[in-house]
Structures are given as structure tokens and as C-alpha cells.
Design a protein around this motif. Structure first.
Motif, short mmCIF file in Angstrom:
data_model
loop_
_atom_site.label_atom_id
_atom_site.label_comp_id
_atom_site.label_asym_id
_atom_site.label_seq_id
_atom_site.Cartn_x
_atom_site.Cartn_y
_atom_site.Cartn_z
N GLY A 181 0.05 -8.23 0.75
CA GLY A 181 0.85 -8.23 2.07
C GLY A 181 -0.25 -8.30 3.54
O GLY A 181 0.30 -8.26 4.59
N PHE A 182 -1.68 -8.41 3.18
CA PHE A 182 -2.48 -8.33 4.24
C PHE A 182 -3.03 -9.87 4.47
O PHE A 182 -4.12 -10.11 4.97
CB PHE A 182 -3.60 -7.49 3.93
N LEU A 262 -1.57 -1.37 -5.89
CA LEU A 262 -1.54 -0.27 -5.08
C LEU A 262 -1.74 -0.64 -3.72
O LEU A 262 -0.97 0.03 -2.87
CB LEU A 262 -3.12 0.62 -5.31
N LEU A 263 -2.35 -1.34 -3.22
CA LEU A 263 -2.47 -1.78 -1.89
C LEU A 263 -1.04 -2.50 -1.12
O LEU A 263 -0.71 -2.36 -0.23
CB LEU A 263 -3.51 -2.87 -1.55
N ARG A 264 -0.43 -3.11 -2.20
CA ARG A 264 1.08 -3.71 -1.89
C ARG A 264 1.88 -2.42 -1.30
O ARG A 264 2.66 -2.39 -0.34
CB ARG A 264 1.58 -4.42 -3.01
N TYR A 265 1.71 -1.60 -2.15
CA TYR A 265 2.52 -0.27 -1.71
C TYR A 265 2.22 0.42 -0.46
O TYR A 265 3.02 0.70 0.43
CB TYR A 265 2.55 1.09 -2.94
N LEU A 302 -12.82 -3.29 4.25
CA LEU A 302 -12.05 -2.94 5.76
C LEU A 302 -11.04 -2.43 5.42
O LEU A 302 -10.35 -1.55 6.06
CB LEU A 302 -11.95 -4.25 6.21
N CYS A 303 -10.06 -2.82 4.64
CA CYS A 303 -8.80 -2.19 4.02
C CYS A 303 -8.64 -0.94 3.68
O CYS A 303 -8.11 -0.21 4.26
CB CYS A 303 -8.20 -3.22 3.19
#
Length: 450
Positions: A181-182, A262-265, A302-303
Motif C-alpha cells: 500500500g505504500f 504485515l505492513l499491508r495491515y 523509513l516505513c
């Protein structure tokens, strides 16, 4: 440019009116008239391969030919869509609805297009409204569109059809920002070629496999500038001449698959996360501190810095610690082929009402004044700062900036090992914070590099 309408008492939990997250689901990504099983390479709808130039060497017909779309495409059924083509018991999210993170279902409306942005409201607060508008405008102008996603899926399918000729049981995952999503319009395509459950020696075996792929890809007219980069995790790097995207392929990097999941959530748990991340990457690239090859901070690090700040650097927190809150969903015991990007409902609603401008200013303040680089380690796995005694310490990896990888426990910021480069990073953060506090305008931090 016409100024957008403002509203201070906006419902933050639902986000700006008509603003929802894009429909990007791992395993079966849905775009207009286009549905793909990323793992098994099944296409339904108009074949994207028609727009590709012909291969220069013979390729067998695809194992799964194009078929008309139906209500329940083969491999998913009513049980939902799962990465790898297997069914599960999760509810299927259709193109006309989106998952409400508070547990319900709500009507889905598309994100604003640049030509209709004036219709959308973004919450502002006095003193940071210019910062908020700048972040929001940048997000609307640069977020990855459905067309960009379709091009990446087309490329993934084409490459997988080539790879399957030599490795029939292989699976090609799209990972990284394109799926979490980023991504922006110019983000490259990161892929992971999953071969088996057996561990692949990244130093000896992976380069051999990648060089074999390189020889095959060089026979394709749409591939250019292909070469293998040997590093800790070797990659095959090339450019797709059709879409113009730069592409990276690694071998069996299952950690990348897990952290994409994980990061998508996190990206879809609160509407403010994605605009903030895209703008932070813009700011970091402008000041040349977002390039691991130059001993600065990678986009992944950074995320993690932003997620940590939203977990532990602001009160009340914007984000929870998902690995503590939903241990089973994000357990390392789960096989990567069983991971799904169908969003399960997360029972969390943030009480934080800060605007985009306030959060970005707070992000700079936190890493300029509050975070102790000598003692603290960023950990989104724990949802808080931890100490060096809490990790498997290796002096060569944990130096100036310490960020724990949420699954491996390694330092994702080990590229920042040069003291002079680290001092320059701190100077950029500190100067950006003071300029933004003084002028309250993003032009003050984006005119010239610090």
C-alpha cells in the motif's frame, strides 16, 4: 490551484469522506475487467499478454487458458481469496465493498482522482493546515493507480509463464510497496521467486539460479538492462520496456513475503498512514537520505520508523502492535503460501485525532529530540522502544540507527554504518523540524537540501 474545503471536526476513524483504501488483494488482485491469481498464474478476463511483444523463443501454451469471468473463479470459490490459490474460510471482499477495521462492512467508494480532488475533505487544524494540504495533495497526485497495478500484474504473469517452463512448481510473489500500500506511480516492482520450503543458500545457490533466469530474460524483447547484483540477498534487476518499471527478483526471501503481509495491515488500519508514508519518502529522497546504497536509510526502514512513531511516539497511539494483538495471524509458524491479504477485521479504533500536518511535525520532533539513538532500538514487533540487550547483538550490525526487523530480529538499518553519514541524517531531521515549526509550510523543507 483551487484550495480544498476544510473541516476540523472530521470523523478520523473513517477518514475523509469518499476516501477508502484501494482494492489490492494478495492472491487475487482485482482491477477493472481483470482478475489474477498471483501464485498459479490464472488469468480471467481480457488477456494482458496480448499487449506484450512476442517472445523470441518458443513457449508452451499457458497451463491455465483465459476463461470468461464468473461469480466464483476457480481456485477461490465462496470462501475467499488466498495467496497461493487455496481456499479459506474468510469472507470474500468484493470490488464494491471494503473491510471496516472496526469489524463491520461499509460501502466502498473509489479514491479521488486529480480532476475531482476538490470534492474531498481532509481534516485540518489551525497552524498546520498548509502542511496537511501539502501532504494530502502529494498523496492524491502520486499514489499508485489501478492502471499502474495492472501493468505490474501483467509483467508478473508474463515472467511467471517463462519461469514455469523450467520450474513448474515455482511461485512468483509480488512483494514490497506494490502490495503493502505504500507505492507511488514510480515505485519499482519487487518480486520473490519461491521455489520450495528448503532453504536456499543466498551466497552460492541463489546467484546461480538468478543467472539462469538472466539468460532466459535476455531472449525477451521487453526486457532490458538485465543484470544480477550479488549482495546479502542477491537480486536479478532489469527494466520492463513496456511499462517502464524497474524490477527486482530475489529467490526464496520469505521474510519479504511476511513483512509485506504485515505492513499491508498497518497501511489500511488508519487512513492517515499511507499519505504520511508517501510524503516522508518524498522528503527523505529530496534530502538524499533514502538510499541504502549510499549508506542512508532504506524505504523499508523509513516505513518502520513511521509505524513505530504512530505506535509509541504519539499519545494516544494511532496504531496498535498487531504482532501482539493478533499473534496467530502474524505468527512465523504460518506457511508463506497460506498468507492472505484479504483484510480480516481488526478490533481497534484510535482515539488520536491529530491531523496529517500534526503527525508529520511530531514525527520529525520525535526523531530529532525524543529518540535516543545510543540506547534505543525501534521495534514494531513489541510496539515500543527496546534496548540493545533485548536483541541478538552483533556489534557490526547494530551501530548508529537500530531498527528491528519484525520477523528476523536483524537490524534493517545496518546500511547506516558511517558516522559522518549518520550525523548528516540527524542534521536533516533536526533542521527540517525547526524550519517546519518556524514557517509551518512544507516549502521550507523542500526548497534546497540541508
Amino acid at each position: 490551484m483551487k484550495r480544498r474545503q476544510m473541516r476540523q471536526n472530521q470523523n478520523f476513524n473513517n477518514g475523509p469522506p469518499q476516501f477508502q483504501q484501494p482494492m489490492q488483494l494478495w492472491g487475487c488482485v482485482q482491477v477493472p475487467n481483470f482478475q489474477v491469481d498471483l501464485m498459479n498464474g490464472r488469468f480471467r478476463g481480457p488477456s494482458p499478454l496480448l499487449n506484450r511483444p512476442p517472445m523470441r523463443f518458443p513457449v508452451r501454451p499457458m497451463q491455465h487458458p483465459v476463461r470468461p469471468m464468473n461469480n466464483h473463479p476457480q481456485g477461490f470459490g465462496k470462501g475467499g481469496r488466498q495467496w497461493g490459490g487455496k481456499n479459506n474460510n474468510k469472507r470474500q471482499i468484493t470490488s464494491n465493498e471494503d473491510e471496516d477495521v472496526s469489524g463491520g462492512k461499509k460501502a466502498r467508494t473509489d479514491e479521488p482522482s486529480p480532476s475531482h480532488r476538490e470534492q474531498y475533505l481532509v481534516p485540518c487544524s489551525k497552524g498546520t493546515e498548509k502542511i496537511t494540504i501539502a501532504i494530502w495533495e502529494y498523496f492524491l497526485d502520486n499514489k499508485m493507480s489501478d492502471e499502474d497495478l495492472e501493468k505490474k500484474l501483467t509483467l508478473q504473469k508474463t515472467l511467471h509463464s517463462i519461469i514455469k517452463e523450467a520450474i513448474p512448481d515455482s511461485r512468483l510473489f509480488i512483494v514490497g510497496s506494490s502490495m503493502n500500500g505504500f507505492a507511488t506511480r514510480t515505485s519499482d516492482v519487487d518480486m520473490c521467486l519461491y521455489l520450495s520450503d528448503n532453504e536456499i543458500n543466498q551466497k552460492k545457490q541463489a546467484p546461480i539460479i538468478l543467472r539462469s533466469l538472466l539468460r532466459s530474460f535476455r531472449c525477451c524483447s521487453f526486457v532490458s538492462k538485465a543484470h544480477v547484483i550479488t549482495a546479502k540477498c542477491p537480486i536479478l534487476k532489469f527494466t520492463d520496456n513496456i511499462s517502464g518499471f524497474e524490477c527486482d527478483i530475489n529467490i526464496n526471501n520469505t521474510t519479504g513475503i511476511r513483512n509485506t503481509h504485515l505492513l499491508r495491515y498497518y497501511a489500511h488500519l488508519d487512513w492517515r498512514v499511507r499519505p504520511l508514508m508517501l510524503f516522508i519518502k518524498r522528503w527523505a529522497r529530496f534530502h538524499d537520505i533514502n538510499d541504502a546504497s549510499k549508506k542512508t536509510i532504506s524505504s523499508y526502514s523509513l516505513c518502520l520508523m513511521l509505524l513505530h512513531y504512530l505506535q509509541a511516539g504519539v499519545k494516544p497511539p494511532v496504531l496498535p502492535c498487531l504482532q501482539s494483538m493478533r499473534q496467530k495471524l502474524f505468527s512465523k509458524a504460518n506457511h508463506v503460501c497460506d498468507l492472505s491479504l484479504d483484510l480480516e477485521a481488526i478490533n481497534f479504533t484510535s482515539d488520536n485525532k491529530s491531523t496529517l500536518g500534526e503527525l508529520f511535525l511530531g514525527f520529525l520532533d520525535y526523531y530529532a529530540n525524543d529518540f535516543s539513538y545510543d540506547d534505543d532500538i525501534i521495534s514494531i514487533r513489541k510496539g515500543k522502544k527496546i534496548t540493545r540487550n533485548d536483541v541478538s547483538y552483533r556489534d557490526s550490525d547494530w551501530k548508529f540507527l537500530c531498527i528491528e526487523e519484525p520477523f528476523e530480529g536483524t537490524n534493517t538499518a545496518r546500511s547506516v554504518f558511517d558516522q559522518y553519514v549518520f550525523i548528516r541524517i540527524l542534521r536533516v531531521i533536526d533542521t527540517s523540524f525547526h524550519n517546519l515549526m518556524k514557517y509551518r509550510n512544507t516549502d521550507s523543507i523542500l526548497k534546497s537540501p540541508f
